[in-house]
Design a protein around this motif. Structure first.
Motif, PDB file in Angstrom:
ATOM      1  N   GLY A  37       0.845  -1.183   0.000  1.00 36.24           N
ATOM      2  CA  GLY A  37       0.000   0.000   0.000  1.00 36.24           C
ATOM      3  C   GLY A  37       0.879   1.229   0.000  1.00 36.24           C
ATOM      4  N   THR A  38       0.389   2.310  -0.591  1.00 31.30           N
ATOM      5  CA  THR A  38       1.132   3.561  -0.604  1.00 31.30           C
ATOM      6  C   THR A  38       0.344   4.594   0.179  1.00 31.30           C
ATOM      7  N   LEU A  39       0.877   4.990   1.318  1.00 28.24           N
ATOM      8  CA  LEU A  39       0.240   5.966   2.195  1.00 28.24           C
ATOM      9  C   LEU A  39       0.875   7.336   2.014  1.00 28.24           C
ATOM     10  N   GLY A  40       0.075   8.377   2.142  1.00 29.57           N
ATOM     11  CA  GLY A  40       0.673   9.696   2.128  1.00 29.57           C
ATOM     12  C   GLY A  40      -0.250  10.766   1.611  1.00 29.57           C
ATOM     13  N   HIS A  41       0.384  11.851   1.148  1.00 29.57           N
ATOM     14  CA  HIS A  41      -0.375  13.005   0.692  1.00 29.57           C
ATOM     15  C   HIS A  41      -0.821  12.815  -0.757  1.00 29.57           C
ATOM     16  N   HIS A  42      -1.146  13.900  -1.451  1.00 29.55           N
ATOM     17  CA  HIS A  42      -1.839  13.813  -2.725  1.00 29.55           C
ATOM     18  C   HIS A  42      -0.931  13.702  -3.933  1.00 29.55           C
ATOM     19  N   LEU A  43       0.379  13.696  -3.779  1.00 32.67           N
ATOM     20  CA  LEU A  43       1.267  13.578  -4.935  1.00 32.67           C
ATOM     21  C   LEU A  43       1.366  12.122  -5.383  1.00 32.67           C
ATOM     22  N   ARG A  44       0.250  11.548  -5.772  1.00 33.78           N
ATOM     23  CA  ARG A  44       0.200  10.173  -6.248  1.00 33.78           C
ATOM     24  C   ARG A  44      -0.337  10.104  -7.666  1.00 33.78           C
ATOM     25  N   VAL A  45      -1.345  10.920  -7.916  1.00 38.31           N
ATOM     26  CA  VAL A  45      -1.921  11.015  -9.244  1.00 38.31           C
ATOM     27  C   VAL A  45      -2.033  12.491  -9.561  1.00 38.31           C
ATOM     28  N   GLY A  46      -2.516  12.839 -10.740  1.00 42.87           N
ATOM     29  CA  GLY A  46      -2.719  14.244 -11.010  1.00 42.87           C
ATOM     30  C   GLY A  46      -2.255  14.685 -12.376  1.00 42.87           C
ATOM     31  N   ASP A  47      -1.403  13.913 -13.029  1.00 43.04           N
ATOM     32  CA  ASP A  47      -0.995  14.286 -14.377  1.00 43.04           C
ATOM     33  C   ASP A  47      -2.113  13.939 -15.351  1.00 43.04           C
ATOM     34  N   VAL A  58       4.604   0.854 -10.199  1.00 44.33           N
ATOM     35  CA  VAL A  58       3.991  -0.481 -10.198  1.00 44.33           C
ATOM     36  C   VAL A  58       4.035  -1.086 -11.599  1.00 44.33           C
ATOM     37  N   GLY A  59       3.790  -0.255 -12.617  1.00 45.25           N
ATOM     38  CA  GLY A  59       3.800  -0.749 -13.986  1.00 45.25           C
ATOM     39  C   GLY A  59       5.152  -1.256 -14.439  1.00 45.25           C
ATOM     40  N   ARG A  60       6.207  -0.760 -13.810  1.00 43.95           N
ATOM     41  CA  ARG A  60       7.559  -1.195 -14.167  1.00 43.95           C
ATOM     42  C   ARG A  60       8.120  -2.230 -13.191  1.00 43.95           C
ATOM     43  N   THR A  61       7.280  -2.681 -12.285  1.00 40.84           N
ATOM     44  CA  THR A  61       7.714  -3.692 -11.318  1.00 40.84           C
ATOM     45  C   THR A  61       7.224  -5.046 -11.794  1.00 40.84           C
ATOM     46  N   GLN A  62       7.996  -5.643 -12.682  1.00 38.96           N
ATOM     47  CA  GLN A  62       7.621  -6.908 -13.281  1.00 38.96           C
ATOM     48  C   GLN A  62       8.691  -7.950 -12.980  1.00 38.96           C
ATOM     49  N   ASP A  63       8.268  -9.104 -12.480  1.00 38.97           N
ATOM     50  CA  ASP A  63       9.195 -10.189 -12.205  1.00 38.97           C
ATOM     51  C   ASP A  63       8.397 -11.488 -12.184  1.00 38.97           C
ATOM     52  N   PRO A  64       8.930 -12.552 -12.800  1.00 44.66           N
ATOM     53  CA  PRO A  64       8.169 -13.813 -12.832  1.00 44.66           C
ATOM     54  C   PRO A  64       7.920 -14.418 -11.465  1.00 44.66           C
ATOM     55  N   ASP A  65       8.728 -14.034 -10.468  1.00 47.42           N
ATOM     56  CA  ASP A  65       8.557 -14.584  -9.126  1.00 47.42           C
ATOM     57  C   ASP A  65       7.721 -13.695  -8.213  1.00 47.42           C
ATOM     58  N   LEU A  66       7.177 -12.627  -8.773  1.00 48.63           N
ATOM     59  CA  LEU A  66       6.440 -11.679  -7.947  1.00 48.63           C
ATOM     60  C   LEU A  66       5.020 -11.492  -8.437  1.00 48.63           C
ATOM     61  N   GLU A  67       4.071 -11.621  -7.510  1.00 52.25           N
ATOM     62  CA  GLU A  67       2.681 -11.250  -7.776  1.00 52.25           C
ATOM     63  C   GLU A  67       2.361 -10.134  -6.804  1.00 52.25           C
ATOM     64  N   LEU A  68       2.185  -8.934  -7.335  1.00 52.36           N
ATOM     65  CA  LEU A  68       2.049  -7.754  -6.488  1.00 52.36           C
ATOM     66  C   LEU A  68       0.640  -7.182  -6.569  1.00 52.36           C
ATOM     67  N   THR A  69       0.001  -7.063  -5.431  1.00 48.74           N
ATOM     68  CA  THR A  69      -1.263  -6.344  -5.344  1.00 48.74           C
ATOM     69  C   THR A  69      -0.982  -4.998  -4.705  1.00 48.74           C
ATOM     70  N   ALA A  70      -1.207  -3.916  -5.439  1.00 55.76           N
ATOM     71  CA  ALA A  70      -0.844  -2.582  -4.960  1.00 55.76           C
ATOM     72  C   ALA A  70      -2.090  -1.736  -4.732  1.00 55.76           C
TER      73      ALA A  70
END
Length: 224
Positions: A37-47, A58-70
């Motif tokens: 999870g990503t906690l914090g202020h509003h600089l997460r989305v907006g563009d 998250v989109g660039r976090t790719q690995d065959p051994d990783l299943e990531l729920t973000a």
């Protein structure tokens, strides 16, 4: 646990310990072993693409051994006190029944804007990191970036240094987004051309994502 100031002698870093149920009854790792999870202020989305830096990372976090729920849990105007409260009440809902749990914390600008003292900011961040460590939750801290306001930047610089110190004392990965971007031409241009005060556009969020990805992210996730 209260934060310890430099002249108090410090304390040993708290080691990250995975939760006791990090393996199933048969001893094999769960297929979906990472929940972040990503906690914090509003600089997460907006563009214009609505991605911010979190979705880019998250989109660039790719690995065959990783299943990531973000989960992106940033809230506009949140201070470190707000984040500490939501850490206790909101985050556990996202990883009920999961094995390996991690949280990314990025907060600070709104503390400065809303008059949270530096000592209180340190304490709030330290309490969150200490509570996470004793609960078997891995943490990763991303500093606020610079703004287009020199006076605000002067105060942010001190806050970011304090964040780095709090994290270093606990062995928590910390990404400084302030110093690398303060005089960065593309960052400054992006801030100057967006309509939202203190917020970058696509290029700026891409720069933050690059800093996160190239400063301990894959090591923290134990991939790559």
């Amino acid at each position: 646990m209260p934060d310890v100031q430099p002249d108090d002698g410090g304390h040993a870093p708290i080691e990250f310990r995975p939760s006791a149920d990090a393996r199933d009854e048969g001893g094999a790792e769960e297929d979906e072993r990472e929940v972040a999870g990503t906690l914090g202020h509003h600089l997460r989305v907006g563009d214009p693409k609505g991605q911010g830096w979190v979705t880019r990372v998250v989109g660039r976090t790719q690995d065959p051994d990783l299943e990531l729920t973000a989960y992106n849990l940033g809230v506009r105007g949140d201070t470190s006190a707000d984040v500490l409260h939501r850490w206790e009440t909101e985050v556990p809902l996202r990883w009920a029944g999961r094995t390996e749990r991690r949280v990314v914390v990025s907060v600070g600008t709104d503390d400065v804007l809303r008059g949270i003292t530096l000592a209180r900011h340190r304490l709030n961040l330290a309490n969150l990191l200490d509570d996470a460590a004793t609960s078997g939750v891995g943490t990763f801290v991303v500093s606020p970036p610079p703004t287009d306001d020199p006076e605000l930047n002067a105060r942010l610089e001190v806050l970011v240094e304090a964040q780095g110190d709090v994290c270093a004392r606990r062995g928590v990965p910390f990404v400084d987004c302030f110093a690398p971007l303060l005089g960065h031409d593309q960052w400054r241009t992006d801030l100057a051309t967006t309509r939202v005060e203190h917020h970058p556009g696509q290029a700026g969020y891409g720069l933050i994502a690059w800093l996160v990805l190239h400063n301990g992210w894959t090591d923290w996730l134990q991939i790559g």
